[in-house]
Design a protein around this motif. Structure first.
Motif, PDB file in Angstrom:
ATOM      1  N   ILE A 302       6.861  27.803  50.675  1.00  0.00           N
ATOM      2  CA  ILE A 302       6.035  29.003  50.639  1.00  0.00           C
ATOM      3  C   ILE A 302       5.806  29.511  52.066  1.00  0.00           C
ATOM      4  CG2 ILE A 302       3.872  27.669  50.693  1.00  0.00           C
ATOM      5  CD1 ILE A 302       2.699  29.816  48.773  1.00  0.00           C
ATOM      6  N   GLY A 303       5.957  30.817  52.235  1.00  0.00           N
ATOM      7  CA  GLY A 303       5.810  31.425  53.550  1.00  0.00           C
ATOM      8  C   GLY A 303       7.112  31.604  54.294  1.00  0.00           C
ATOM      9  N   ASP A 304       8.166  30.897  53.872  1.00  0.00           N
ATOM     10  CA  ASP A 304       9.462  31.022  54.541  1.00  0.00           C
ATOM     11  C   ASP A 304      10.073  32.402  54.310  1.00  0.00           C
ATOM     12  OD1 ASP A 304       9.448  28.465  55.526  1.00  0.00           O
ATOM     13  OD2 ASP A 304      10.887  27.648  54.074  1.00  0.00           O
ATOM     14  N   ARG A 305      10.678  32.922  55.348  1.00  0.00           N
ATOM     15  CA  ARG A 305      11.546  34.086  55.205  1.00  0.00           C
ATOM     16  C   ARG A 305      12.945  33.538  54.945  1.00  0.00           C
ATOM     17  NH1 ARG A 305      10.851  39.281  53.683  1.00  0.00           N
ATOM     18  NH2 ARG A 305      12.474  40.637  54.547  1.00  0.00           N
ATOM     19  N   ILE A 306      13.594  34.030  53.908  1.00  0.00           N
ATOM     20  CA  ILE A 306      14.880  33.462  53.498  1.00  0.00           C
ATOM     21  C   ILE A 306      15.942  34.548  53.388  1.00  0.00           C
ATOM     22  CG2 ILE A 306      13.901  31.492  52.242  1.00  0.00           C
ATOM     23  CD1 ILE A 306      14.214  33.130  49.642  1.00  0.00           C
ATOM     24  N   ILE A 307      17.187  34.109  53.493  1.00  0.00           N
ATOM     25  CA  ILE A 307      18.314  34.965  53.146  1.00  0.00           C
ATOM     26  C   ILE A 307      19.047  34.278  52.008  1.00  0.00           C
ATOM     27  CG2 ILE A 307      19.807  33.951  54.936  1.00  0.00           C
ATOM     28  CD1 ILE A 307      21.123  36.790  55.128  1.00  0.00           C
ATOM     29  N   VAL A 308      19.418  35.061  51.006  1.00  0.00           N
ATOM     30  CA  VAL A 308      19.976  34.534  49.768  1.00  0.00           C
ATOM     31  C   VAL A 308      21.218  35.313  49.389  1.00  0.00           C
ATOM     32  CG1 VAL A 308      19.541  34.172  47.296  1.00  0.00           C
ATOM     33  CG2 VAL A 308      17.667  33.899  48.931  1.00  0.00           C
ATOM     34  N   GLU A 309      22.237  34.603  48.936  1.00  0.00           N
ATOM     35  CA  GLU A 309      23.380  35.256  48.308  1.00  0.00           C
ATOM     36  C   GLU A 309      23.643  34.589  46.971  1.00  0.00           C
ATOM     37  OE1 GLU A 309      28.074  36.560  48.872  1.00  0.00           O
ATOM     38  OE2 GLU A 309      27.015  35.587  50.530  1.00  0.00           O
ATOM     39  N   GLY A 310      23.820  35.401  45.934  1.00  0.00           N
ATOM     40  CA  GLY A 310      24.079  34.865  44.600  1.00  0.00           C
ATOM     41  C   GLY A 310      24.357  35.985  43.618  1.00  0.00           C
ATOM     42  N   LYS A 311      24.154  35.684  42.350  1.00  0.00           N
ATOM     43  CA  LYS A 311      24.397  36.654  41.288  1.00  0.00           C
ATOM     44  C   LYS A 311      23.076  37.310  40.889  1.00  0.00           C
ATOM     45  CE  LYS A 311      25.206  35.191  37.084  1.00  0.00           C
ATOM     46  NZ  LYS A 311      25.871  34.589  35.897  1.00  0.00           N
ATOM     47  N   LEU A 312      23.067  38.618  40.875  1.00  0.00           N
ATOM     48  CA  LEU A 312      21.895  39.374  40.455  1.00  0.00           C
ATOM     49  C   LEU A 312      21.899  39.515  38.929  1.00  0.00           C
ATOM     50  CD1 LEU A 312      19.408  41.200  41.044  1.00  0.00           C
ATOM     51  CD2 LEU A 312      21.022  43.102  41.326  1.00  0.00           C
ATOM     52  N   GLU A 313      20.770  39.193  38.308  1.00  0.00           N
ATOM     53  CA  GLU A 313      20.661  39.282  36.854  1.00  0.00           C
ATOM     54  C   GLU A 313      19.456  40.115  36.434  1.00  0.00           C
ATOM     55  OE1 GLU A 313      22.506  35.162  35.038  1.00  0.00           O
ATOM     56  OE2 GLU A 313      20.377  35.209  35.535  1.00  0.00           O
ATOM     57  N   GLU A 314      19.653  40.870  35.365  1.00  0.00           N
ATOM     58  CA  GLU A 314      18.540  41.508  34.663  1.00  0.00           C
ATOM     59  C   GLU A 314      18.209  40.627  33.472  1.00  0.00           C
ATOM     60  OE1 GLU A 314      18.266  45.915  33.264  1.00  0.00           O
ATOM     61  OE2 GLU A 314      18.972  44.715  31.556  1.00  0.00           O
ATOM     62  N   ILE A 315      16.934  40.322  33.271  1.00  0.00           N
ATOM     63  CA  ILE A 315      16.520  39.444  32.178  1.00  0.00           C
ATOM     64  C   ILE A 315      15.477  40.150  31.334  1.00  0.00           C
ATOM     65  CG2 ILE A 315      15.485  37.216  31.557  1.00  0.00           C
ATOM     66  CD1 ILE A 315      16.467  36.134  34.232  1.00  0.00           C
ATOM     67  N   LYS A 316      15.703  40.144  30.026  1.00  0.00           N
ATOM     68  CA  LYS A 316      14.735  40.673  29.078  1.00  0.00           C
ATOM     69  C   LYS A 316      14.142  39.506  28.297  1.00  0.00           C
ATOM     70  CE  LYS A 316      17.009  45.163  28.538  1.00  0.00           C
ATOM     71  NZ  LYS A 316      17.678  46.114  27.596  1.00  0.00           N
ATOM     72  N   PHE A 317      12.817  39.413  28.322  1.00  0.00           N
ATOM     73  CA  PHE A 317      12.140  38.269  27.705  1.00  0.00           C
ATOM     74  C   PHE A 317      10.743  38.688  27.253  1.00  0.00           C
ATOM     75  CE2 PHE A 317       9.646  34.203  28.383  1.00  0.00           C
ATOM     76  CZ  PHE A 317      10.140  33.560  27.255  1.00  0.00           C
ATOM     77  N   LYS A 318      10.499  38.516  25.949  1.00  0.00           N
ATOM     78  CA  LYS A 318       9.189  38.827  25.353  1.00  0.00           C
ATOM     79  C   LYS A 318       8.736  40.245  25.673  1.00  0.00           C
ATOM     80  CE  LYS A 318       7.557  34.051  25.089  1.00  0.00           C
ATOM     81  NZ  LYS A 318       6.523  33.061  25.471  1.00  0.00           N
ATOM     82  N   GLY A 319       9.653  41.169  25.538  1.00  0.00           N
ATOM     83  CA  GLY A 319       9.320  42.575  25.714  1.00  0.00           C
ATOM     84  C   GLY A 319       9.244  43.050  27.147  1.00  0.00           C
ATOM     85  N   GLU A 320       9.514  42.169  28.088  1.00  0.00           N
ATOM     86  CA  GLU A 320       9.466  42.545  29.492  1.00  0.00           C
ATOM     87  C   GLU A 320      10.858  42.436  30.120  1.00  0.00           C
ATOM     88  OE1 GLU A 320       6.544  40.303  31.563  1.00  0.00           O
ATOM     89  OE2 GLU A 320       4.865  41.043  30.353  1.00  0.00           O
ATOM     90  N   LYS A 321      11.014  43.093  31.237  1.00  0.00           N
ATOM     91  CA  LYS A 321      12.293  43.077  31.953  1.00  0.00           C
ATOM     92  C   LYS A 321      12.022  42.756  33.417  1.00  0.00           C
ATOM     93  CE  LYS A 321      14.366  47.039  32.558  1.00  0.00           C
ATOM     94  NZ  LYS A 321      15.134  48.264  32.256  1.00  0.00           N
ATOM     95  N   TYR A 322      12.820  41.835  33.968  1.00  0.00           N
ATOM     96  CA  TYR A 322      12.675  41.520  35.385  1.00  0.00           C
ATOM     97  C   TYR A 322      14.037  41.145  35.960  1.00  0.00           C
ATOM     98  CZ  TYR A 322      12.732  36.537  34.064  1.00  0.00           C
ATOM     99  OH  TYR A 322      13.096  35.309  33.563  1.00  0.00           O
ATOM    100  N   TYR A 323      14.074  40.982  37.285  1.00  0.00           N
ATOM    101  CA  TYR A 323      15.341  40.739  37.978  1.00  0.00           C
ATOM    102  C   TYR A 323      15.235  39.483  38.841  1.00  0.00           C
ATOM    103  CZ  TYR A 323      16.093  45.497  36.466  1.00  0.00           C
ATOM    104  OH  TYR A 323      16.209  46.619  35.694  1.00  0.00           O
ATOM    105  N   ARG A 324      16.326  38.736  38.859  1.00  0.00           N
ATOM    106  CA  ARG A 324      16.357  37.519  39.664  1.00  0.00           C
ATOM    107  C   ARG A 324      17.743  37.329  40.261  1.00  0.00           C
ATOM    108  NH1 ARG A 324      16.662  32.297  35.499  1.00  0.00           N
ATOM    109  NH2 ARG A 324      18.823  32.615  34.840  1.00  0.00           N
ATOM    110  N   VAL A 325      17.798  36.455  41.273  1.00  0.00           N
ATOM    111  CA  VAL A 325      19.069  35.989  41.813  1.00  0.00           C
ATOM    112  C   VAL A 325      19.269  34.569  41.309  1.00  0.00           C
ATOM    113  CG1 VAL A 325      20.435  35.504  43.861  1.00  0.00           C
ATOM    114  CG2 VAL A 325      18.827  37.422  43.862  1.00  0.00           C
ATOM    115  N   ILE A 326      20.403  34.317  40.675  1.00  0.00           N
ATOM    116  CA  ILE A 326      20.718  32.980  40.184  1.00  0.00           C
ATOM    117  C   ILE A 326      21.764  32.357  41.103  1.00  0.00           C
ATOM    118  CG2 ILE A 326      22.430  33.850  38.538  1.00  0.00           C
ATOM    119  CD1 ILE A 326      20.103  30.872  37.869  1.00  0.00           C
ATOM    120  N   LEU A 327      21.511  31.136  41.541  1.00  0.00           N
ATOM    121  CA  LEU A 327      22.402  30.422  42.447  1.00  0.00           C
ATOM    122  C   LEU A 327      23.124  29.312  41.690  1.00  0.00           C
ATOM    123  CD1 LEU A 327      19.903  29.924  45.428  1.00  0.00           C
ATOM    124  CD2 LEU A 327      21.487  31.829  45.064  1.00  0.00           C
ATOM    125  N   GLY A 328      24.360  29.089  42.026  1.00  0.00           N
ATOM    126  CA  GLY A 328      25.105  28.020  41.366  1.00  0.00           C
ATOM    127  C   GLY A 328      26.602  28.125  41.585  1.00  0.00           C
TER     128      GLY A 328
END
Length: 338
Positions: A302-328
């Motif tokens: 917590i508090g870290d500034r980070i740089i991330v590369e991965g796959k951007l996903e849109e997720i729909k769950f329980k009537g809501e929509k949000y976005y995340r980066v999934i790494l793997g």
């Protein structure tokens, strides 16, 4: 109905197909008729792993695992309608055997006088964690090659802990055991770790050394490499297959600040982020970074500034929509930058 049709599978379990392919299970949420699992060991007369006079080889990189199934056993690939991509998934009716870490540990306790040196060390580590954290033995398991009887002299110790509160107790216990020098950091083997992981996860060596050396979930126990996965229990996952719908929005590189790292020690791990700056890729309000791979646990605080590369996903769950980066995947990373 067969037992395999009633069993609930979760992270750390293994399943063996009718052809003798051995898969490691990912996550706790699966289709009714399949188990999402990645091929790990395959029969091979030139393999360096031996069980019951049969030789196997271990497949490491995710891309190689997928390619092996595509070319040889495409029946274990599934186009997932909710993820919108092809995933590795074993039909339940094609499961010949299954392996549970908690059952393995219970068996090893009963047969403690019959164990070889590596099995004995794995048992000692599991019992040490149980005692220091003061949790029930049935909430600890032994996974990896030891679970399926394919370990060799270079095998590491793979421990699973189940249940949110148990996991937090074990994580605190790891801090104590590291201070007491019962457990060591991975500093002595950092070169080997880097050679292995940098093939898929590109991180500068000096950054890798600093991050990995501080991790508690991996290290050395009596000179043997260990890795511990903290996994929620069955009753702590209020979700079934298909509740979430995913849409792949392509690759993304972003900078962000970690505002919550409370799930960074679990598998799957998750980091909540804010103050997002899109460096490359589509512009969406990304709220989290997540991964099902243990190598991305404890990667930022917590508090870290980070740089991330991965796959951007849109997720729909329980009537809501949000976005995340999934790494793997190959080339994915999360690196603190200040």
């Amino acid at each position: 109905m067969f037992i395999r049709d009633m069993v609930r599978f979760r992270e750390g379990d293994f399943v063996e197909s009718v052809e003798g392919l051995i898969f490691d299970v990912k996550g706790l949420i699966h289709p009714k008729d399949r188990v999402i699992a990645y091929v790990r060991y395959v029969p091979d007369p030139l393999g360096d792993r031996v069980r019951e006079n049969l030789r196997y080889r271990k497949i490491y990189e995710l891309s190689e695992r997928f390619r092996f199934l595509s070319e040889n056993y495409p029946q274990y690939l599934l186009h997932d309608p909710f993820i919108g991509e092809v995933v590795e998934a074993v039909p339940r009716w094609m499961i010949k055997s299954f392996y549970k870490p908690e059952f393995k540990l219970a068996e090893m306790v009963k047969k403690c006088r019959e164990l070889n040196s590596i099995e004995d060390l794995a048992l000692k580590l599991a019992l040490t964690l149980r005692d220091e954290a003061n949790i029930s033995l049935d909430k600890v398991g032994i996974s990896g090659s030891i679970l399926i009887g394919l370990h060799n002299q270079s095998s590491d110790l793979d421990i699973i802990v189940y249940g949110y509160r148990n996991c937090l107790k074990v994580y605190e216990a790891l801090k104590t055991l590291r201070q007491l020098n019962v457990l060591e950091s991975c500093a002595k083997i950092i070169d080997k770790l880097y050679r292995f992981r940098s093939r898929e996860t590109p991180i500068p060596f000096n950054v890798f050394r600093n991050i990995e050396g501080a991790k508690l979930l991996q290290g050395l126990f009596h000179g043997r490499e260990y890795f511990i996965r903290l996994v929620r229990d069955y009753n702590e996952v209020d979700e079934k297959y298909g509740d979430r719908k995913y849409r792949n929005l392509g690759r993304i590189i972003l900078k962000a600040t970690v505002i919550n790292d409370s799930e960074s020690v679990f598998t799957p791990c998750r980091y909540l982020i804010d103050d997002v700056e899109i460096v490359e890729g589509a512009h969406y309000p990304v709220k989290e970074v997540a991964s099902f791979r243990g190598r991305f646990c404890e990667q930022a605080r917590i508090g870290d500034r980070i740089i991330v590369e991965g796959k951007l996903e849109e997720i729909k769950f329980k009537g809501e929509k949000y976005y995340r980066v999934i790494l793997g995947g190959e080339g994915d990373y999360i690196i603190p930058i200040k």
